[in-house]
Design an enzyme around this catalytic site. Sequence first.
Site, PDB file in Angstrom:
ATOM      1  N   LYS A 181       0.866  -1.174   0.000  1.00 45.44           N
ATOM      2  CA  LYS A 181       0.000   0.000   0.000  1.00 45.44           C
ATOM      3  C   LYS A 181       0.907   1.230   0.000  1.00 45.44           C
ATOM      4  O   LYS A 181       1.465   1.608   1.022  1.00 45.44           O
ATOM      5  CB  LYS A 181      -0.912  -0.033   1.230  1.00 45.44           C
ATOM      6  CG  LYS A 181      -2.072   0.974   1.185  1.00 45.44           C
ATOM      7  CD  LYS A 181      -1.562   2.341   1.514  1.00 45.44           C
ATOM      8  CE  LYS A 181      -2.608   3.318   1.926  1.00 45.44           C
ATOM      9  NZ  LYS A 181      -2.107   4.720   1.813  1.00 45.44           N
ATOM     10  N   GLY A 234       6.618   5.443   8.628  1.00 44.97           N
ATOM     11  CA  GLY A 234       5.819   6.656   8.649  1.00 44.97           C
ATOM     12  C   GLY A 234       5.811   7.297  10.018  1.00 44.97           C
ATOM     13  O   GLY A 234       6.771   7.183  10.777  1.00 44.97           O
ATOM     14  N   THR A 238       0.324   7.372  13.256  1.00 40.19           N
ATOM     15  CA  THR A 238      -0.190   6.311  12.380  1.00 40.19           C
ATOM     16  C   THR A 238       0.269   4.944  12.855  1.00 40.19           C
ATOM     17  O   THR A 238      -0.491   3.971  12.802  1.00 40.19           O
ATOM     18  CB  THR A 238       0.261   6.553  10.924  1.00 40.19           C
ATOM     19  OG1 THR A 238      -0.190   7.837  10.500  1.00 40.19           O
ATOM     20  CG2 THR A 238      -0.303   5.491   9.995  1.00 40.19           C
ATOM     21  N   ALA A 239       1.499   4.860  13.356  1.00 35.79           N
ATOM     22  CA  ALA A 239       2.009   3.586  13.871  1.00 35.79           C
ATOM     23  C   ALA A 239       1.196   3.102  15.066  1.00 35.79           C
ATOM     24  O   ALA A 239       0.914   1.901  15.192  1.00 35.79           O
ATOM     25  CB  ALA A 239       3.472   3.733  14.265  1.00 35.79           C
ATOM     26  N   GLU A 256       9.216   1.541  11.352  1.00 36.77           N
ATOM     27  CA  GLU A 256      10.313   2.525  11.241  1.00 36.77           C
ATOM     28  C   GLU A 256       9.645   3.878  11.194  1.00 36.77           C
ATOM     29  O   GLU A 256       8.983   4.221  10.234  1.00 36.77           O
ATOM     30  CB  GLU A 256      11.148   2.246   9.996  1.00 36.77           C
ATOM     31  CG  GLU A 256      12.479   2.986   9.988  1.00 36.77           C
ATOM     32  CD  GLU A 256      12.400   4.326   9.275  1.00 36.77           C
ATOM     33  OE1 GLU A 256      12.277   5.355   9.978  1.00 36.77           O
ATOM     34  OE2 GLU A 256      12.461   4.347   8.037  1.00 36.77           O
ATOM     35  N   CYS A 289      13.756  10.857   7.209  1.00 38.14           N
ATOM     36  CA  CYS A 289      13.537  10.496   8.608  1.00 38.14           C
ATOM     37  C   CYS A 289      14.840  10.483   9.401  1.00 38.14           C
ATOM     38  O   CYS A 289      14.856  10.784  10.602  1.00 38.14           O
ATOM     39  CB  CYS A 289      12.853   9.144   8.705  1.00 38.14           C
ATOM     40  SG  CYS A 289      13.750   7.791   7.905  1.00 38.14           S
ATOM     41  N   GLU A 384       9.286  16.286  15.325  1.00 37.79           N
ATOM     42  CA  GLU A 384       9.780  16.136  13.955  1.00 37.79           C
ATOM     43  C   GLU A 384       9.057  17.090  13.014  1.00 37.79           C
ATOM     44  O   GLU A 384       7.826  17.074  12.914  1.00 37.79           O
ATOM     45  CB  GLU A 384       9.581  14.697  13.482  1.00 37.79           C
ATOM     46  CG  GLU A 384      10.163  14.434  12.103  1.00 37.79           C
ATOM     47  CD  GLU A 384      10.009  12.992  11.677  1.00 37.79           C
ATOM     48  OE1 GLU A 384      10.966  12.419  11.157  1.00 37.79           O
ATOM     49  OE2 GLU A 384       8.907  12.435  11.863  1.00 37.79           O
TER      50      GLU A 384
END
Length: 487
Positions: A181, A234, A238-239, A256, A289, A384
């Site tokens: 995805k 990401g 979301t994780a 990650e 990242c 971040e």
Amino acid sequence: MSTHLTTVAGVAVDTRHFIGGERVASTETFTDVSPIDGSVLAEISRGTAMEAAAAVAAAKAAFPAWAATPRAERARLLHAIADGVERRLEELALVETTDNGALLRSHRRGVMPRVAHNFRFFADWLLELDHEDFTTRGHTNHVTWDPAGPCVLITPWNAPLMLATWKVAPALAAGDTVVLKPAEWSPLTASLLADIATEAGLPAGVLNVVQGYGSEVGDPLTAHPDVRRISFTGSVPTARHIAASAAANLTPLSLELGGKSPLLVFADADLDLAADLAVEQYDNAGQVCLAATRILVEAPVAEEFTRRFTEKAAALRQGDPREEATDIGPTIHPRQLEKINGFVRRALEAGARAVIGGHRGAGQYYAPTLLTDVRQDSEIVQEEVFGPVLTLQTFDDEDEAVRLANDTRFGLAATVATGDADRAARVTARLVAGTVWVNCFFVRDLKAPFGGSRHSGVGREGGTWSFDFYCDVKNTVTAPKGFKDHG
């Protein structure tokens, strides 16, 4: 031409999903826009729970045969995919630059060759994957890596194809089937990968590509009970959502996530080298990242370091990423640009000073920025930004340098600039990070473990660590006697 084909930079790209070896259209679409000039590139099939279920079903159906495929044949097919990437390298580079705004010269020289290397490396590593048998009270222990099953791989927009194949290649090598995805802001090269894999002879259903939004197609993928592995790159929020979704089925995760990495510059460092390392953090418009966005400089050399840094940064050219002379391209999306601008605006309002930059440019460009006079507990230091924004702080000794470096919730990477090998050993041993570079940056070997600590991730991939994740590692213990002689 089919209504499901779009032409990007002279390359035909299918806008439909790829499920079970066939192109599948959705009733709804979403718009893909180039960050370079805001032009509409395509209307992309917008996946739902229906497409998610179909893709997992296709992967599940293809799994037994693919898992039983001999290692040598799996490796051959991965090399054939790499051959296809190399044949279409220029097309892939042009499409990805148009789609996500990263430098064309980087895609040509580094990123797309790395895509091919991802497949070749894991194909070769598969053939060497082994663990020496060992004995326990005369019993033989034999370790194997057994294919786990269908995998869902969710990938980001900042290096779409490279980061997708960093997951796809080891999963396929391991004998797993895949549902990929891609990020909705940069989906095009994932579609081209499906074409390349088909041309290479990969069996139907082994690689599936489903496009769309996380809430509409990602959620049903990660919650599916037939999925055996989920790998995600990401954001932390979301994780958390994916982990909660996977928890019901106890689906193993590899995550990650974000970073707020430090660059520690000691007074004994080569300051030109240190300044070069700092300027390098603007790569890909700061949308990396691993970027060392927190520059920590020993106080006695801070002024001189800043002078050299600003001179080097002034030489950077921001503009059209398709031009050879460009060093910094656009931000991926208007929402991301507004996020970056908000971070900087709030920092300036709180008392930070912009040494360079601190403002938007035309279109989707943000000026390379260095902020100083920032507090350690401030948002700009702790969160971040994911844009071309660096902060600069000073320290007085090693202890303070390490304390500042470790004082965030992240732990993805760190960079140390020093002329003292003993200091390098002392400091790196104390840093919380998945990867530490000393007097260099972004040197990556696929044999090495890669991942983050704290909120920067869960697990490690790379080399055998990838197979440990994508496989069920099994130990078979055999007694020294008990077999009948059939001779």
